[in-house]
Motif scaffolding. Structure first.
Motif, PDB file in Angstrom:
ATOM      1  N   GLY A 189       0.826  -1.257  -0.013  1.00  0.00           N
ATOM      2  CA  GLY A 189      -0.013   0.189   0.009  1.00  0.00           C
ATOM      3  C   GLY A 189       0.773   1.292   0.003  1.00  0.00           C
ATOM      4  O   GLY A 189       2.031   1.511  -0.359  1.00  0.00           O
ATOM      5  N   LEU A 190       0.233   2.400   0.709  1.00  0.00           N
ATOM      6  CA  LEU A 190       0.883   3.460   0.562  1.00  0.00           C
ATOM      7  C   LEU A 190       2.507   3.753   1.238  1.00  0.00           C
ATOM      8  O   LEU A 190       2.611   3.103   2.457  1.00  0.00           O
ATOM      9  CB  LEU A 190       0.155   4.763   1.243  1.00  0.00           C
ATOM     10  CG  LEU A 190       0.638   5.979   1.556  1.00  0.00           C
ATOM     11  CD1 LEU A 190       0.669   6.918   0.044  1.00  0.00           C
ATOM     12  CD2 LEU A 190      -0.259   6.875   2.568  1.00  0.00           C
ATOM     13  N   VAL A 191       3.501   4.046   0.692  1.00  0.00           N
ATOM     14  CA  VAL A 191       4.584   4.661   0.980  1.00  0.00           C
ATOM     15  C   VAL A 191       4.837   5.772   1.637  1.00  0.00           C
ATOM     16  O   VAL A 191       4.524   6.735   0.781  1.00  0.00           O
ATOM     17  CB  VAL A 191       5.610   4.227   0.013  1.00  0.00           C
ATOM     18  CG1 VAL A 191       6.979   4.763   0.713  1.00  0.00           C
ATOM     19  CG2 VAL A 191       5.903   2.827  -0.201  1.00  0.00           C
ATOM     20  N   PRO A 192       4.700   6.090   2.838  1.00  0.00           N
ATOM     21  CA  PRO A 192       4.570   7.499   3.517  1.00  0.00           C
ATOM     22  C   PRO A 192       6.076   8.026   3.128  1.00  0.00           C
ATOM     23  O   PRO A 192       7.144   7.607   2.900  1.00  0.00           O
ATOM     24  CB  PRO A 192       4.575   7.297   5.028  1.00  0.00           C
ATOM     25  CG  PRO A 192       5.287   5.876   5.193  1.00  0.00           C
ATOM     26  CD  PRO A 192       5.009   5.109   3.881  1.00  0.00           C
ATOM     27  N   ILE A 193       6.053   9.449   2.753  1.00  0.00           N
ATOM     28  CA  ILE A 193       7.304  10.085   2.386  1.00  0.00           C
ATOM     29  C   ILE A 193       7.529  10.988   3.466  1.00  0.00           C
ATOM     30  O   ILE A 193       6.677  11.916   4.093  1.00  0.00           O
ATOM     31  CB  ILE A 193       7.075  10.876   1.263  1.00  0.00           C
ATOM     32  CG1 ILE A 193       6.958   9.834   0.118  1.00  0.00           C
ATOM     33  CG2 ILE A 193       8.196  11.882   0.940  1.00  0.00           C
ATOM     34  CD1 ILE A 193       6.367  10.232  -1.262  1.00  0.00           C
TER      35      ILE A 193
END
Length: 230
Positions: free
Chosen positions: A53-57
């Motif tokens: 899912g989402l890769v946080p930056i």
């Protein structure tokens, strides 16, 4: 497009520091600068993370003056892969000849003990592929054990985010461990550049590591050199 090579870029899902209010995650240019080198060869790639899912930056890594960050962060395909990353447990290592661990402080929490990371890295390496990492992403290599029971990084030339750099960014009291110390404890032959935050890489056969964010492009370049020019 070279159909024989495919790269797997591994990113963190972890966002929280122990006491600081701002969030961590992927240090963006460690992924974009590495990928920019692969893009020159039109190499197919996937992005994966421990949870998928989402890769946080890490918000501190979104530098508007970094034209490579801007280019890939606004690239529909790259952004889609970052926001819908593959779950490592679902990844088939046989599809990849390159595995690359992008950094960011988040990796120190979810890379070192991830069994899928260890399995996939071992399989790619033992199949003759390249293993690469930059900055804190090198933490993904700490516990990779080969089929003969030895550690991948044991007695290998390695670099990664240094104790001095950790102190200079004032996060040495926030992280679960200091990467330089952890690498030394695993009997890796750790070295670093004379001046913090400047590009520095180590190459040990099919293992390429970079010290800090500015090293990501050099890591990408070296990986391609090893794959194509040997």
């Amino acid at each position: 497009m070279d159909p024989t090579y495919r790269a797997l870029i591994v990113c963190t899902n972890h966002t929280d520091y122990q006491t600081k209010s701002h969030k961590t995650g992927l240090w963006l240019n460690e992924a974009t600068h590495f990928y920019d080198e692969l893009a020159g060869r039109k190499l197919p790639y996937d992005i994966a993370s421990p949870a998928g899912g989402l890769v946080p930056i890490d918000e501190k890594s979104i530098d508007r003056r970094d034209t490579i960050n801007e280019k890939w962060y606004h690239d529909v395909t790259f952004r889609d892969k970052l926001e819908n990353s593959l779950r490592l447990d679902d990844v088939n290592p046989a599809k990849y000849q390159i595995i690359f661990f992008a950094g960011g402080h988040g990796t120190l929490w979810d890379f070192p003990t991830n069994s899928a990371i260890q399995r996939i890295t071992r399989q790619i390496y033992e199949s003759g592929g390249m293993v690469a990492a930059v900055g804190h992403g090198v933490s993904g290599l700490l516990n990779v054990m080969l089929s003969d029971g030895s550690l991948l990084i044991q007695n290998r030339q390695i670099t990664g985010f240094s104790n001095m750099e950790e102190k200079l960014v004032r996060l040495d009291d926030e992280v679960p461990f200091l990467l330089e110390d952890a690498l030394r404890e695993k009997n890796a032959l750790y070295s670093k550049g004379l001046i913090p935050f400047l590009p520095f890489i180590e190459v040990d056969e099919r293992l390429v590591t970079g010290q800090n964010p500015l090293s990501a492009r050099k890591v990408g370049r070296k990986v391609l050199e090893e794959m194509y020019e040997k």
